[in-house]
Write an enzyme that holds these catalytic residues in place. Structure first.
Site, mmCIF file in Angstrom:
data_model
loop_
_atom_site.group_PDB
_atom_site.id
_atom_site.type_symbol
_atom_site.label_atom_id
_atom_site.label_comp_id
_atom_site.label_asym_id
_atom_site.label_seq_id
_atom_site.Cartn_x
_atom_site.Cartn_y
_atom_site.Cartn_z
ATOM 1 C CD GLU A 79 -3.056 -1.286 2.387
ATOM 2 O OE1 GLU A 79 -2.735 -1.022 3.128
ATOM 3 O OE2 GLU A 79 -4.082 -2.011 2.149
ATOM 4 C CG ASP B 250 -7.061 -5.365 5.367
ATOM 5 O OD1 ASP B 250 -6.875 -5.475 6.482
ATOM 6 O OD2 ASP B 250 -6.927 -4.401 4.421
ATOM 7 C CD GLU C 255 -9.746 -0.442 8.402
ATOM 8 O OE1 GLU C 255 -8.568 -0.935 9.084
ATOM 9 O OE2 GLU C 255 -9.369 -0.217 7.275
#
Ligand code: BDP
Length: 721
Positions: A312, A386, A414
């Site tokens: 990323e 993830d 998240e």
């Protein structure tokens, strides 16, 4: 008469006001509230068994223990217990290493402490030398601290303290929080305010919060903290910031909490004036060696580095055509002479999306097994994508026997409702830890890979991405505290059950009343499954809002990279839904060992909770319930929302046993959760229906709004980006 009666009433009103103010609960004290015991028989019993405390020594750790006991006993028993170094008598609480305890009280303890390692402890109560005593002993002072917290937990949860013989040591060596905190105090994926670390005022100002943070961690056995974001800023390795880091390390040290930093791979260029960060260019390892020496000159017990590389947008060894092992080993060599470790993340995937993202970490790391230095742990997320609401375990677990693999869980929610939802994560953690990799036949669980027993590793670790911030109650949602707590407790002992942990936490955080603890424990235990149902049932994943990941957005497509879109993951079409990861698809399933491969790879034996993770399934496929896949999907989404309604009812039922402040806070958050659950359900079902072309069964209330409406929602300024 009248006036005095009035003033009397006034006084009563005044004191009621004061006392209700005093007992106001804002959540700051976490599970360390040390509430006074009201049951007089229990109180009497404890007081009888605890009349004075004998703790030899005055080191910083011993001082911390004494302070904690003072605070705890004053709270729990209503009065302090005196410290004494006089002859031991009935009711003495002795705390010390076998060498430090009064001679005739340490005789048999040597044996008890033989196998408990540096952090374990032994708690005994009963008759020694004709005296009724309680003894907490350990090989080190940190062990004594952990033992003390265990003992206090017994009191806080109103357990008997007669005839104790408790021996405990951690199953995993490094139990670490990962803070994704930036130097400007924003927190990536943080939903509870700003970063605790006030870098601007450090090193001069030591906030009481740092101490309370360390106390809380010590009470659950967390022994390390990575202060900075994995998307790292090299500045933290400059002298200014190292002095600030040192101040934190000094504050945390008496609590057994070591400090770690994230190392940005390109730091030699950014802060070291080198032209390259190539691990094979001699100037680069030389630079890191010097940097590490500088760090240790300030912080002699510095823990080491956590690294996100080649992922990323983060720089890494790939930039120089080098392997992950070459990158990790360079840092490991610099740290080894000082006893530091490298936690090298396996969360590596390409920008070009050449292959199913779920396969990439395995493809990258599996061939490197055995190539890492002894002080490297490869830190693997619990699943291959993830931190999704539910993922099958990461196929790297069980695939790298020569390398210690460190588990990475995400405590911050998240993908699980962020700051607004009550989702108790222990069942998720346990589900992963108890998954069987079959690496060495039946029973080769992920937990055994992580705790080192499967492949005889001494170096072991577990990390949790922190959910802690500057919010008064630390975690935004009061029940977020339970996830911090559960992470620590499981890191110490992954065999504890989610129910046991929930009960402990509820008793200490709210009340010991059974009519509170029982219903709220079941509420917590069902909350993860509920969230999976209204968000991503049956193995769906990564269909949340673009970038901020808040709310549903299964329609996300056409972004600059396919594997950051929702359509890439759910693959819905007129035939059906789900990502084919079998032989006919990406064949990611082949990364598991044969028994797991067969189970997940066959649509008949694949557990339904992972069905759409591994298979592209027809809308009319017949599910275990007898429903078609489409109807099952509807059923799951609706039952998810119903579970939240049930949670609301349960919570409403414990109003009387809860303080008004926290009651209302949780109550209103459950209301938000209900709305969000409905939003998820309606948006996802309407969207998937545009492919399935099948009706939502009549028995369910129809979504009030249209798909276009849900697609037009675009929440702004979502926290935590
Ligand atoms: C993703 C988060 C991103 C993190 C990344 C990571 O969205 O903010 O940087 O994980 O773990 O889930 O590195």
């Amino acid at each position: 008469m009248k006036t005095s009666r009035l003033s009397f009433l006034f006084l009563i009103a005044f004191f009621t006001l004061i006392s209700s103010h005093v007992s106001a609960e804002d959540g700051y004290r976490l599970w360390q509230r040390y509430e006074r015991i009201e049951d007089s028989a229990l109180l009497k019993n404890y007081r009888q068994l605890l009349q004075e405390i004998n703790i030899p020594g005055s080191s910083p750790v011993i001082t911390v223990i004494k302070d904690e006991l003072k605070q705890a006993f004053t709270g729990i028993l209503g009065s302090n217990i005196p410290f004494s170094d006089q002859a031991v008598k009935d009711g003495t609480l002795l705390i010390g290493t076998p060498e430090n305890l009064p001679r005739n009280f340490s005789l048999n303890l040597k044996k008890q402490t033989e196998n408990i390692g540096p952090e374990g402890y032994y708690i005994f109560s009963g008759k020694v030398n004709r005296k009724n005593v309680t003894i907490i002993t350990a090989n080190t002072e940190t062990g004594l601290l952990y033992g003390t917290f265990h003992f206090l937990r017994l009191l806080q949860t109103h357990q008997p303290i007669r005839d104790l013989s408790i021996s405990s040591s951690p199953k995993i060596k490094h139990r670490i929080l990962n803070h994704w905190d930036n130097l400007d105090r924003t927190v990536e994926r943080g939903y509870s305010g700003f970063s605790l670390w006030d870098w601007h005022k450090l090193p001069g100002f030591i906030d009481q919060r740092y101490i309370d943070y360390a106390r809380a961690n010590a009470s659950i056995g967390i022994n390390g903290t990575v202060l900075t974001n994995v998307n790292a800023n090299a500045l933290v390795l400059t002298e200014d910031y190292l002095l600030k880091t040192k101040a934190l390390a000094d504050a945390f040290r008496p609590y057994g909490l070591k400090v770690y930093l994230t190392a940005r791979f390109s730091a030699p260029i950014e802060i070291g004036q080198l032209q390259t960060a190539d691990p094979l260019d001699p100037k680069v390892p030389e630079w890191w060696k010097k940097k590490v020496e500088e760090i240790y000159s300030h912080i002699p017990d510095f823990g080491g580095f956590l690294v996100k590389a080649d992922s990323e947008g983060q720089p890494g060894p790939h930039n120089y055509g080098r392997s992950q092992a070459e990158g990790a080993n360079m840092l490991a060599d610099a740290l080894a002479p000082k006893g530091g470790i490298v936690m090298w993340r396996a969360f590596v995937y390409s920008d070009e999306t050449p292959d199913d993202r779920a396969k990439q970490a395995y493809n990258e790391f599996k061939p490197l097994d055995g190539k890492f230095r002894d002080n490297v742990l490869v830190q693997v997320k619990n699943g291959a994508i993830d931190f999704q609401p539910r993922e099958p375990f990461h196929p790297l677990f069980g695939a790298m026997p020569e390398t210690p693999l460190m588990m990475e869980f995400q405590i911050t929610q998240e993908y699980l409702g962020q700051g607004t939802q009550l989702v108790y994560l222990s069942p998720l953690f346990k589900e992963v830890l108890e998954s069987d990799t079959y690496a060495k036949g039946l029973g080769s669980t992920v937990a055994k890979v992580v705790d080192g027993t499967l492949d005889q590793h001494q170096l072991t670790g577990i990390a949790g991405v922190s959910n802690i911030g500057t919010d008064r109650n630390w975690t935004g949602h009061h029940f977020g505290q339970a996830n911090w707590y559960a992470f620590g407790r499981l890191a110490w002992d992954h065999q504890l059950t989610s129910g046991e942990i929930a009960k402990e936490w509820l008793k200490m955080t709210f009340t010991n009343r059974n009519d509170f603890v029982e219903p709220v424990t079941s509420l917590m235990l069902g909350s993860h499954e509920a969230a999976v149902n209204y968000m991503t049932p049956l193995g769906l994943h990564h269909i949340m809002g673009w970038s901020h990941h808040y709310g549903p957005a299964p329609w996300i497509k056409d972004k600059h990279r396919a594997d950051w879109t929702s359509v890439y993951y759910h693959q819905a079409d007129e035939y059906g839904i789900g990502f084919d990861r079998t032989k006919t698809g990406s064949n990611a399933v082949a990364q598991y060992l044969p028994p797991v491969q067969e189970k997940f790879g066959n649509i008949e034996s694949c557990p339904e909770k992972y069905l759409l993770w591994f298979h592209h399934v027809s809308w009319d496929y017949s599910m275990e319930s007898g429903r078609t896949l489409w109807n099952e999907l509807c059923h799951r989404y609706y039952s998810g929302v119903e579970s939240v309604e049930q949670m609301q009812t349960t919570w409403a039922g414990v109003r009387e046993m809860t303080d008004p402040e926290r009651f209302r806070h949780v109550e209103s958050h459950l209301r938000i959760q209900k709305k969000e659950a409905e939003w998820w359900r309606n948006a996802c079902l309407l969207y998937f229906q545009s492919f399935s072309k099948r009706p939502v069964p009549d028995k369910y209330p129809k979504p009030e709004k249209s798909l276009e409406y849900y697609m037009s929602l675009d929440p702004k300024f979502v926290p935590g980006i």
